[in-house]
Design an enzyme around this catalytic site. Structure first.
Site, PDB file in Angstrom:
ATOM      1  N   MET A   1      51.495  39.911  25.808  1.00 33.99           N
ATOM      2  CA  MET A   1      51.031  40.346  24.484  1.00 33.99           C
ATOM      3  C   MET A   1      49.620  40.937  24.493  1.00 33.99           C
ATOM      4  O   MET A   1      49.060  41.239  23.444  1.00 33.99           O
ATOM      5  CB  MET A   1      51.087  39.182  23.486  1.00 33.99           C
ATOM      6  CG  MET A   1      52.474  38.633  23.271  1.00 33.99           C
ATOM      7  SD  MET A   1      53.613  39.924  22.761  1.00 33.99           S
ATOM      8  CE  MET A   1      55.156  39.087  23.002  1.00 33.99           C
ATOM      9  N   CYS A   2      49.034  41.095  25.679  1.00 35.42           N
ATOM     10  CA  CYS A   2      47.704  41.710  25.770  1.00 35.42           C
ATOM     11  C   CYS A   2      47.805  43.222  25.615  1.00 35.42           C
ATOM     12  O   CYS A   2      48.700  43.858  26.158  1.00 35.42           O
ATOM     13  CB  CYS A   2      47.080  41.409  27.126  1.00 35.42           C
ATOM     14  SG  CYS A   2      46.375  39.782  27.256  1.00 35.42           S
TER      15      CYS A   2
ATOM     16  N   MET B   1      41.065  37.343  27.549  1.00 34.91           N
ATOM     17  CA  MET B   1      42.120  37.237  28.564  1.00 34.91           C
ATOM     18  C   MET B   1      41.733  37.967  29.848  1.00 34.91           C
ATOM     19  O   MET B   1      42.058  37.510  30.947  1.00 34.91           O
ATOM     20  CB  MET B   1      43.451  37.770  28.021  1.00 34.91           C
ATOM     21  CG  MET B   1      44.035  36.923  26.910  1.00 34.91           C
ATOM     22  SD  MET B   1      44.186  35.161  27.332  1.00 34.91           S
ATOM     23  CE  MET B   1      45.242  35.230  28.761  1.00 34.91           C
ATOM     24  N   GLU B   2      41.016  39.070  29.709  1.00 35.26           N
ATOM     25  CA  GLU B   2      40.572  39.801  30.893  1.00 35.26           C
ATOM     26  C   GLU B   2      39.571  38.976  31.700  1.00 35.26           C
ATOM     27  O   GLU B   2      39.629  38.957  32.939  1.00 35.26           O
ATOM     28  CB  GLU B   2      39.977  41.149  30.479  1.00 35.26           C
ATOM     29  CG  GLU B   2      41.007  42.161  30.008  1.00 35.26           C
ATOM     30  CD  GLU B   2      41.602  41.887  28.627  1.00 35.26           C
ATOM     31  OE1 GLU B   2      42.582  42.555  28.268  1.00 35.26           O
ATOM     32  OE2 GLU B   2      41.094  41.006  27.892  1.00 35.26           O
TER      33      GLU B   2
ATOM     34  N   ASP C   1      43.685  32.399  49.024  1.00 38.09           N
ATOM     35  CA  ASP C   1      44.491  33.188  49.952  1.00 38.09           C
ATOM     36  C   ASP C   1      43.734  33.519  51.233  1.00 38.09           C
ATOM     37  O   ASP C   1      44.282  33.431  52.325  1.00 38.09           O
ATOM     38  CB  ASP C   1      44.951  34.486  49.275  1.00 38.09           C
ATOM     39  CG  ASP C   1      45.777  35.343  50.212  1.00 38.09           C
ATOM     40  OD1 ASP C   1      46.794  34.849  50.741  1.00 38.09           O
ATOM     41  OD2 ASP C   1      45.402  36.515  50.425  1.00 38.09           O
TER      42      ASP C   1
END
Length: 163
Positions: free
Chosen positions: A75-76, A117-118, A132
């Site tokens: 939804m972004c 959100m970013e 990682d």
């Protein structure tokens, strides 16, 4: 269902229409962390990790993640970012074998919707990239907590995490 902003009249998910919102400068700062072992700490600080410069790669991954948040969070809205800045800081207690990397992601835009959100995605991607790059030296790393520290701009006003 009309009071729910992300659902249409059929009760199905929709992206909110932000075309009538006022454009403002908006910022968000999010943080995360990753707890590593002494070997990983040494590899990062001495530049001996076999995959390369851990912080440099994590920084680029975080910037890329911020720019691509709308492709992974349904939804972004795609947002033209005007700035992304990532910082790393060590929180070390040698006596307790505590080697923690603190991650801060600051994201800015001039637009009609916020960049929380970013920033959260950038901080998360940095932590995941460190994992990682370092997993060969220890898979017991712990990521988090990840949280919004502050945001500015928009109709809901500013937010500053307390404590």
């Amino acid at each position: 269902m009309s009071e729910l902003t992300h659902f249409n009249e059929q009760g199905r998910a929709k992206m909110v229409d932000v075309s009538d919102k006022v454009e403002t400068v908006r910022t968000a700062i999010a943080s995360s962390s990753i707890l590593v072992n002494e070997t990983i700490h040494s590899q990062i600080t001495e530049g001996t990790n076999k995959k390369g410069d851990v912080f440099a790669v994590a920084q680029v991954a975080a910037i890329m993640a911020a720019k691509n948040t709308s492709t992974i969070i349904p939804m972004c809205h795609p947002i033209p970012l005007t700035g992304v800045d990532i910082h790393f800081e060590w929180n070390i207690d040698d006596a307790a074998d505590h080697y923690e990397i603190l991650i801060q992601a600051e994201v800015k835009t001039k637009g009609v919707t916020g960049v929380e959100m970013e920033a959260l995605t950038a901080a998360s991607a940095a932590a995941l990239t460190i994992y990682d790059m370092c997993k060969a030296a220890g898979k017991e790393m712990i990521i988090g907590p990840t949280m919004l520290q502050q945001k500015t701009g928009g109709k809901n006003g500013d937010f500053q995490r307390k404590g």
